[in-house]
Structures are given as C-alpha cells and as structure tokens.
Motif scaffolding. Structure first.
Motif, PDB file in Angstrom:
ATOM      1  N   GLY A   1       4.962  -0.922   4.013  1.00  0.00           N
ATOM      2  CA  GLY A   1       4.144  -0.842   2.810  1.00  0.00           C
ATOM      3  C   GLY A   1       3.931   0.580   2.346  1.00  0.00           C
ATOM      4  N   CYS A   2       4.061   1.546   3.255  1.00  0.00           N
ATOM      5  CA  CYS A   2       3.992   2.952   2.868  1.00  0.00           C
ATOM      6  C   CYS A   2       5.371   3.394   2.373  1.00  0.00           C
ATOM      7  CB  CYS A   2       3.552   3.812   4.049  1.00  0.00           C
ATOM      8  SG  CYS A   2       1.831   3.538   4.537  1.00  0.00           S
ATOM      9  N   ASP A   3       5.394   4.355   1.464  1.00  0.00           N
ATOM     10  CA  ASP A   3       6.683   4.754   0.901  1.00  0.00           C
ATOM     11  C   ASP A   3       7.244   6.044   1.486  1.00  0.00           C
ATOM     12  OD1 ASP A   3       4.873   6.449  -0.312  1.00  0.00           O
ATOM     13  OD2 ASP A   3       5.090   5.560  -2.301  1.00  0.00           O
ATOM     14  N   ARG A   4       6.456   6.718   2.326  1.00  0.00           N
ATOM     15  CA  ARG A   4       6.933   7.903   3.039  1.00  0.00           C
ATOM     16  C   ARG A   4       6.426   7.819   4.467  1.00  0.00           C
ATOM     17  NH1 ARG A   4       8.733  11.894  -0.588  1.00  0.00           N
ATOM     18  NH2 ARG A   4       8.350  11.311  -2.770  1.00  0.00           N
ATOM     19  N   VAL A   5       7.348   7.849   5.426  1.00  0.00           N
ATOM     20  CA  VAL A   5       6.969   7.614   6.826  1.00  0.00           C
ATOM     21  C   VAL A   5       7.624   8.664   7.720  1.00  0.00           C
ATOM     22  CG1 VAL A   5       6.958   5.979   8.743  1.00  0.00           C
ATOM     23  CG2 VAL A   5       6.862   5.126   6.374  1.00  0.00           C
ATOM     24  N   VAL A   6       6.802   9.304   8.540  1.00  0.00           N
ATOM     25  CA  VAL A   6       7.301  10.186   9.588  1.00  0.00           C
ATOM     26  C   VAL A   6       6.948   9.573  10.928  1.00  0.00           C
ATOM     27  CG1 VAL A   6       7.138  12.450  10.677  1.00  0.00           C
ATOM     28  CG2 VAL A   6       7.148  12.270   8.183  1.00  0.00           C
TER      29      VAL A   6
ATOM     30  N   MET B   1       0.841  -1.185   0.000  1.00  0.00           N
ATOM     31  CA  MET B   1       0.000   0.000   0.000  1.00  0.00           C
ATOM     32  C   MET B   1       0.879   1.239   0.000  1.00  0.00           C
ATOM     33  SD  MET B   1      -1.229   0.176   3.986  1.00  0.00           S
ATOM     34  CE  MET B   1       0.028   0.138   5.265  1.00  0.00           C
ATOM     35  N   ALA B   2       1.170   1.758  -1.151  1.00  0.00           N
ATOM     36  CA  ALA B   2       1.949   2.976  -1.232  1.00  0.00           C
ATOM     37  C   ALA B   2       1.167   4.105  -0.581  1.00  0.00           C
ATOM     38  CB  ALA B   2       2.256   3.300  -2.687  1.00  0.00           C
ATOM     39  N   GLY B   3       1.854   5.072  -0.050  1.00  0.00           N
ATOM     40  CA  GLY B   3       1.196   6.194   0.596  1.00  0.00           C
ATOM     41  C   GLY B   3       2.056   6.721   1.719  1.00  0.00           C
ATOM     42  N   ARG B   4       1.511   7.664   2.464  1.00  0.00           N
ATOM     43  CA  ARG B   4       2.252   8.294   3.551  1.00  0.00           C
ATOM     44  C   ARG B   4       1.704   7.845   4.900  1.00  0.00           C
ATOM     45  NH1 ARG B   4       2.065  14.565   1.858  1.00  0.00           N
ATOM     46  NH2 ARG B   4      -0.168  14.036   1.764  1.00  0.00           N
ATOM     47  N   ALA B   5       2.622   7.528   5.806  1.00  0.00           N
ATOM     48  CA  ALA B   5       2.237   7.069   7.141  1.00  0.00           C
ATOM     49  C   ALA B   5       2.785   8.014   8.195  1.00  0.00           C
ATOM     50  CB  ALA B   5       2.746   5.661   7.401  1.00  0.00           C
TER      51      ALA B   5
ATOM     52  N   ALA C   1      -1.808  12.355   6.335  1.00  0.00           N
ATOM     53  CA  ALA C   1      -1.326  10.974   6.195  1.00  0.00           C
ATOM     54  C   ALA C   1      -2.428  10.039   5.713  1.00  0.00           C
ATOM     55  CB  ALA C   1      -0.789  10.476   7.532  1.00  0.00           C
ATOM     56  N   ASP C   2      -2.026   9.046   4.925  1.00  0.00           N
ATOM     57  CA  ASP C   2      -2.970   8.012   4.489  1.00  0.00           C
ATOM     58  C   ASP C   2      -3.199   6.983   5.582  1.00  0.00           C
ATOM     59  OD1 ASP C   2      -3.174   8.837   1.597  1.00  0.00           O
ATOM     60  OD2 ASP C   2      -1.016   8.503   1.734  1.00  0.00           O
TER      61      ASP C   2
END
Length: 279
Positions: free
Chosen positions: A199-204, A1-5, A36-37
C-alpha cells in the motif's frame, strides 16, 4: 495508503547495530529514513523500528552501539536447534502455520534464561517505551498455534512486551506472554515481513537476514511482490558487514564492529536509497 515505508528485519544484536549504522550513515548524507510514514519491525528490527518511529535521534542510537554492550546476555543458537528448524521446514514446506507451531513447541520446551532477565535486556534497549503516534507494526507468532500476529498502538499491548515477543528467538530466549498467549519471534514467519508495507509507494527494506526456503518467503520474494505497486530497495549486509557480524549474530562483542560496518555500507547504497526515498 500511499506513503513511505521503512521495513527493518531480524538479525540478532549484530543486526540491530548494523541497522543503526545504515540509518546513521544515510542520515549523515541527507537521506532520512526516520521520516517514514510506516515502520515495520521484526525481531531485531522491532528494537530499531520502535525507536525510529518514536523520533529518537539516530545518531545517538548509533553512538550507543559503539559503547561496551553491558546489560546484554551472550547467547548462541546451537546446532541442534538449527537442525530442528531445518527439519520442521522440510516437513511443513507447504503449511507455514504448521511450521510455525512446530517451532513454537520447540521454543516452549527449551531451557532458557528467566523471562524477567530477558525483559530487562529489552527494556535497556528502548529509551522510549511508549507507542509512537506514527504507524508502527511489530510482528510476532503465537507459539502454540503458529498464528502470525501484528501489534500496533491500538493492540492494547505494552510496547516493551511487543518488542520482547518479536525478539523471542525460539530455542534461545523464552516465549513472552502477551494477553495470555505465549509469543515468539516474528522472524519465524519471515525474516523481514516486508509484505506489511503493501500500500505504500516507496519502500526501503533493511534486512540483516534475507533467506527464505520451504514455508518461509525470502525477502527478495516479498520485495518483488511489492514492486507491482511501489518503488522498493532492499539493503542486505555486504561482505564487510558479514565479516563484522561473525558467525554468531547474538554475540554482544560484535555489536560495535557491526555498527561501523553498517555506517560504511551506507555510502555504497546511498544513491540507490535516495532514488527510491526522494520524491
């Protein structure tokens, strides 16, 4: 699941305030982590995450941290409980679930405030008490078996119960009964449970506490594993924030200073966060 976490870790009432300060400071500078997603919340982070995922205005929640902390119950994790945590970690260094079950037994035996009093505190922290449409993951641990549990909107569990369970610090607050199971703080498994962002491609990751040891993976270890497939930045308290927290993360009197420290720190980490968060 690509997206931001957005991953929000545990750290007591001061951790809640600091996280809101970070979020508000970044939002004021044009970096909206509330977009965030996926939101992952552990302990203090479950309180913040539930509201972020529901779309509550970050500025409003930051402002609330600056008000007198009425309705909160002062508490402290005493030295004997800390010692039990350390001894359990040493004994079960290679068996995380056994470690969690041992801490759970301690939690079940501890004398704490009545459960209904603690639940009222959690309710007071949540202006929105319904699960959001956005993906929200809240962590907890079964006090009897040590099983790690992740709640979401499909779990059939009330949001307040999920958050209360995630915030049930062993030895300080009572375990929370959810679906007949007595649950404790998700931080017993990891300070932030950042691996749930896989699974997310951008994580903070915003983590008031980052340490690991023995059966507990550190935030740095989990973030390193995520970096195999994602851009990741970890925000931890700077020296000013640590001073604002004081020695007791559960002290309501430290809430406002912690929030201000988070907002000030946001300016320092802005570029690093923007580099990860902005496509």
């Amino acid at each position: 699941m690509a997206g931001r976490a957005l991953v929000l870790g545990g750290g007591g009432i001061t951790g809640i305030a600091w996280e809101w300060g970070i979020l508000a400071g970044l939002a004021g500078a044009g970096v909206d982590l509330a977009a965030a997603d996926v939101v992952v919340g552990t302990s203090a982070g479950s309180v913040v995450g539930a509201q972020v995922a529901a779309g509550v205005a970050v500025a409003d929640r930051y402002a609330a941290q600056l008000e007198p902390a009425t309705g909160e119950i002062p508490a402290r994790l005493h030295w004997d409980a800390r010692l039990r945590w350390v001894l359990a970690a040493a004994r079960h260094a290679r068996d995380p679930q056994a470690y969690r079950a041992r801490i759970g037994r301690m939690a079940l035996a501890a004398k704490t405030v009545p459960g209904e009093d603690r639940r009222a505190v959690i309710e007071s922290r949540l202006p929105v008490r319904e699960w959001p449409e956005r993906r929200l993951l809240i962590t907890a641990v079964d006090a009897r078996t040590g099983e790690f549990v992740v709640y979401d909107r499909d779990s059939g569990v009330a949001l307040v119960d999920a958050v209360a369970a995630s915030c049930a610090v062993p030895g300080v607050w009572p375990p929370v009964t959810v679906d007949g199971r007595q649950m404790i703080d998700g931080g017993v498994r990891s300070a932030a449970n950042a691996d749930l962002a896989q699974g997310c491609d951008r994580v903070v990751v915003i983590a008031p506490l980052t340490a690991g040891g023995g059966p507990l993976p550190s935030v740095a270890t989990q973030a390193a594993a995520l970096r195999g497939s994602a851009q990741v930045v970890v925000l931890a308290p700077d020296q000013a924030a640590k001073q604002a927290f004081g020695r007791n993360l559960l002290d309501p009197a430290r809430r406002a200073p912690a929030a201000r420290a988070g907002r000030a720190q946001a300016a320092v980490v802005l570029d690093a966060v923007r580099a990860v968060w902005t496509p």
